[in-house]
Design an enzyme around this catalytic site. Structure first.
Site, PDB file in Angstrom:
ATOM      1  N   GLY A  96      -5.317  -4.461  -3.088  1.00 46.26           N
ATOM      2  CA  GLY A  96      -4.369  -4.156  -4.168  1.00 46.26           C
ATOM      3  C   GLY A  96      -3.721  -2.810  -3.940  1.00 46.26           C
ATOM      4  O   GLY A  96      -4.296  -1.919  -3.308  1.00 46.26           O
ATOM      5  N   GLY A 138      -1.753 -14.951  -5.530  1.00 46.50           N
ATOM      6  CA  GLY A 138      -1.416 -13.825  -4.662  1.00 46.50           C
ATOM      7  C   GLY A 138      -2.627 -13.154  -4.034  1.00 46.50           C
ATOM      8  O   GLY A 138      -2.488 -12.134  -3.361  1.00 46.50           O
ATOM      9  N   ILE A 185     -13.008   1.029  -2.765  1.00 47.79           N
ATOM     10  CA  ILE A 185     -14.408   1.484  -2.822  1.00 47.79           C
ATOM     11  C   ILE A 185     -14.611   2.589  -1.778  1.00 47.79           C
ATOM     12  O   ILE A 185     -14.357   2.358  -0.597  1.00 47.79           O
ATOM     13  CB  ILE A 185     -15.394   0.327  -2.518  1.00 47.79           C
ATOM     14  CG1 ILE A 185     -15.116  -0.880  -3.418  1.00 47.79           C
ATOM     15  CG2 ILE A 185     -16.836   0.797  -2.682  1.00 47.79           C
ATOM     16  CD1 ILE A 185     -15.982  -2.099  -3.089  1.00 47.79           C
ATOM     17  N   LYS A 240     -14.110  -5.338   9.204  1.00 44.37           N
ATOM     18  CA  LYS A 240     -14.697  -4.333   8.307  1.00 44.37           C
ATOM     19  C   LYS A 240     -16.164  -4.095   8.659  1.00 44.37           C
ATOM     20  O   LYS A 240     -16.658  -2.972   8.608  1.00 44.37           O
ATOM     21  CB  LYS A 240     -14.542  -4.785   6.858  1.00 44.37           C
ATOM     22  CG  LYS A 240     -13.067  -4.823   6.420  1.00 44.37           C
ATOM     23  CD  LYS A 240     -12.861  -5.618   5.147  1.00 44.37           C
ATOM     24  CE  LYS A 240     -11.379  -5.714   4.777  1.00 44.37           C
ATOM     25  NZ  LYS A 240     -11.092  -6.681   3.727  1.00 44.37           N
ATOM     26  N   LYS A 266      -7.354  -1.840   9.125  1.00 47.41           N
ATOM     27  CA  LYS A 266      -8.695  -2.227   9.625  1.00 47.41           C
ATOM     28  C   LYS A 266      -8.629  -2.907  10.979  1.00 47.41           C
ATOM     29  O   LYS A 266      -9.523  -2.746  11.804  1.00 47.41           O
ATOM     30  CB  LYS A 266      -9.411  -3.130   8.630  1.00 47.41           C
ATOM     31  CG  LYS A 266      -8.663  -4.402   8.393  1.00 47.41           C
ATOM     32  CD  LYS A 266      -9.140  -5.164   7.205  1.00 47.41           C
ATOM     33  CE  LYS A 266      -8.134  -6.240   6.857  1.00 47.41           C
ATOM     34  NZ  LYS A 266      -6.842  -5.808   6.376  1.00 47.41           N
ATOM     35  N   GLU A 301     -10.486   5.595   5.231  1.00 50.85           N
ATOM     36  CA  GLU A 301     -11.290   5.064   4.117  1.00 50.85           C
ATOM     37  C   GLU A 301     -10.762   3.720   3.607  1.00 50.85           C
ATOM     38  O   GLU A 301     -11.534   2.822   3.262  1.00 50.85           O
ATOM     39  CB  GLU A 301     -11.289   6.098   2.970  1.00 50.85           C
ATOM     40  CG  GLU A 301     -12.094   5.694   1.765  1.00 50.85           C
ATOM     41  CD  GLU A 301     -13.582   5.564   2.047  1.00 50.85           C
ATOM     42  OE1 GLU A 301     -14.236   6.587   2.281  1.00 50.85           O
ATOM     43  OE2 GLU A 301     -14.094   4.433   2.036  1.00 50.85           O
ATOM     44  N   VAL A 325     -11.731  -0.277   4.846  1.00 48.73           N
ATOM     45  CA  VAL A 325     -12.866  -1.119   4.450  1.00 48.73           C
ATOM     46  C   VAL A 325     -12.983  -1.139   2.930  1.00 48.73           C
ATOM     47  O   VAL A 325     -13.141  -0.089   2.294  1.00 48.73           O
ATOM     48  CB  VAL A 325     -14.193  -0.591   5.053  1.00 48.73           C
ATOM     49  CG1 VAL A 325     -15.368  -1.466   4.608  1.00 48.73           C
ATOM     50  CG2 VAL A 325     -14.115  -0.538   6.566  1.00 48.73           C
ATOM     51  N   VAL A 371       0.840  -1.209   0.000  1.00 52.03           N
ATOM     52  CA  VAL A 371       0.000   0.000   0.000  1.00 52.03           C
ATOM     53  C   VAL A 371       0.872   1.256   0.000  1.00 52.03           C
ATOM     54  O   VAL A 371       0.628   2.200  -0.767  1.00 52.03           O
ATOM     55  CB  VAL A 371      -0.979  -0.002   1.201  1.00 52.03           C
ATOM     56  CG1 VAL A 371      -1.839   1.265   1.177  1.00 52.03           C
ATOM     57  CG2 VAL A 371      -1.877  -1.239   1.158  1.00 52.03           C
ATOM     58  N   GLU A 415      -3.302 -14.752   1.491  1.00 51.83           N
ATOM     59  CA  GLU A 415      -2.047 -14.669   2.235  1.00 51.83           C
ATOM     60  C   GLU A 415      -1.484 -16.080   2.445  1.00 51.83           C
ATOM     61  O   GLU A 415      -2.227 -17.067   2.380  1.00 51.83           O
ATOM     62  CB  GLU A 415      -2.311 -14.093   3.633  1.00 51.83           C
ATOM     63  CG  GLU A 415      -3.103 -12.814   3.661  1.00 51.83           C
ATOM     64  CD  GLU A 415      -2.236 -11.600   3.460  1.00 51.83           C
ATOM     65  OE1 GLU A 415      -1.011 -11.724   3.598  1.00 51.83           O
ATOM     66  OE2 GLU A 415      -2.780 -10.533   3.124  1.00 51.83           O
TER      67      GLU A 415
HETATM   68  N1  HSE Z   1      -7.147  -9.896   2.654  1.00 55.73           N
HETATM   69  C1  HSE Z   1      -8.188  -9.005   2.266  1.00 55.73           C
HETATM   70  C2  HSE Z   1      -9.084  -9.653   1.198  1.00 55.73           C
HETATM   71  C3  HSE Z   1      -7.713  -7.699   1.714  1.00 55.73           C
HETATM   72  O1  HSE Z   1      -8.841 -10.773   0.781  1.00 55.73           O
HETATM   73  O2  HSE Z   1     -10.052  -9.013   0.818  1.00 55.73           O
HETATM   74  C4  HSE Z   1      -7.288  -6.726   2.770  1.00 55.73           C
HETATM   75  O3  HSE Z   1      -8.332  -6.419   3.636  1.00 55.73           O
END
Ligand code: HSE
Length: 442
Positions: A303, A188, A137, A206, A106, A130, A133, A15, A191
């Site tokens: 992303g 990818g 978006i 979230k 988060k 922002e 979550v 990020v 995790e």
């Molecule tokens: N690991 C989360 C997902 C993204 O798969 O949506 C980061 O919150």
């Protein structure tokens, strides 16, 4: 031209690198909107020697957070390092030094967001999150600003891309949970340790943030009931499809008469529901407002660049507040002490699949038991499994309470004719009859 706004970045991972690139690539647009340049002054990293794919002067890197937190020229701290304890300490220090804070974290906001917001306000600082979550978006702004005139009644979200990818893959290609997870990891999306995603905790964080903001109440992470997707069976996806539903990991938050329920669980969602068509790793948040009715916000939930857009938009908001000298004034205090609905107050349809003895009178025994709990069936499928000398019954109930459904389930276990309750799921939305396939309707 106003003086430049200076950023101290805590973290330079996926990020953080996106933030650097976005600020560089969009500098003309940002300068036009703000009347000044956005400048990254200092970046906290663990290892300054690590190779990175960002265009950044190495002299900006530091391993000492105090170089950033004590720098009087830095206006905004951007926390994108993740984790809880260290980030929490840095953010409190930032507020004490009258710096504004943007975070994408988060975990931290779900656990400490209310307290951090109060500390920010006391210090006349801004606290924006922002990106915490649904990544790219702009759902928090959508709720806090776009729908600020409405009374939000329900929020449902596909807020985890990994699980949506896995469930889409299982539904479309009939592959097992394990194979779909392995593929998500290879691509990818998931995790190396996917526990927080697949067990629903990431989505729960979230939903706690969304519930708080939507209903102006102090929903905590502990208030969110969570069930993940690791036990979702292909057979239930298949039967759900036959009955007119798609299996999705749904975060659900509802407020009625100032009482809230918030949960995350695999849910059979009617194919006609707007969220049912959200596929692959995409996220979407469905918001139902009393006046506006149905709305839906769709996009990438993770992303580097999508998440960076949310972070940099927060920087833009703070910079505008700096110009107007209104920092710390945007936060609206929570209005209600949260009251949680009991299971007897949570209404839904439910799906169940069970194995029973294949003999006369079994179905009537089961339906009498449900009748005693005032639960009636909407749809039923029954398949003899001759090899195993049993029958499989699948049904969807009409609306009932979670409390009644749980009691009926406990009693089912005690019946001799019931061999096993294979699965049960919450059901959301009404199925169009033509989408219900060959299912019998009673
Ligand atoms: N690991 C989360 C997902 C993204 O798969 O949506 C980061 O919150």
């Amino acid at each position: 031209m106003e003086s430049n706004v200076s950023i101290g970045l805590l973290g330079l991972g996926v990020v953080g690198s996106g933030v650097i690139k976005l600020i560089e690539n969009h500098q003309k647009e940002l300068a036009h909107k703000l009347g000044c340049a956005v400048q990254v002054k200092s970046v906290l990293v663990r290892n300054p020697d690590k190779a990175r794919d960002v265009n950044l002067n190495r002299t900006l890197l530091t391993t000492n957070p105090d170089d950033i937190l004590n720098d009087p020229e830095i206006d905004i701290i951007v926390e994108v390092m993740g984790g809880i304890e260290e980030s929490y300490k840095h953010i409190l220090k930032a507020f004490a030094a009258k710096k504004h804070v943007v975070t994408a974290n988060k975990d931290l906001v779900a656990l400490h967001g209310i307290e951090l917001q109060e500390t920010a306000t006391e210090n006349k600082c801004d606290f924006y999150y922002e990106a915490s979550v649904a990544g790219g978006i702009p759902i928090l702004r959508g709720i806090a600003e776009g729908l600020s005139s409405d009374r939000i009644q329900k929020v449902m979200g596909i807020v985890n891309g990994t699980t949506n990818y896995i469930l889409t893959k299982m539904s479309k290609e009939g592959v097992s949970y394990t194979d779909a997870l392995n593929e998500a990891q290879e691509l990818g999306f998931a995790e190396a340790d996917p526990t927080a995603d697949v067990e629903g905790l990431d989505a729960a964080r979230k939903m706690a943030i969304l519930g708080r903001l939507s209903f102006s109440t102090n929903v905590s992470l502990d208030d969110v009931e969570v069930k993940g997707i690791s036990h979702v069976d292909l057979e239930d996806i298949h039967y759900g499809d036959k009955l007119g539903y798609n299996m999705k990991l749904i975060g659900f938050a509802q407020c009625e008469d100032e009482q809230v329920e918030v949960h995350v669980q695999p849910t059979l969602l009617a194919k006609s529901h707007p969220l049912a068509q959200v596929k692959d790793e995409y996220n979407a948040v469905y918001v139902y407002g009393e006046a506006v009715g149905e709305t839906m916000f769709y996009g990438p939930g993770a992303g580097s660049m999508p998440t960076a857009t949310a972070v940099v938009s927060d920087i833009v908001s703070i910079t505008k507040n700096i110009r107007l000298n209104v920092n710390g004034a945007q936060a609206v205090p929570l209005r209600f002490e949260r009251k949680l609905k009991s299971p007897e107050e949570q209404y839904s349809d439910f799906y169940m699949r069970l194995h029973v003895k294949d003999e006369a009178g079994v179905f009537s025994t089961i339906s009498s038991l449900f009748h005693e709990h005032d639960i009636s069936f909407k749809r039923i499928l029954q398949t003899p499994m001759k090899k195993l000398d049993l029958a499989e019954i699948i049904f969807v109930t009409h609306e009932t309470t979670l409390g009644s459904f749980r009691k009926a389930m406990e009693e089912l276990y005690r019946l001799d004719v019931v061999l096993d309750i294979k699965s049960h799921y919450k059901v959301e939305g009404d199925v169009d009859d033509e989408l219900a396939g060959t299912a019998e309707t009673l």
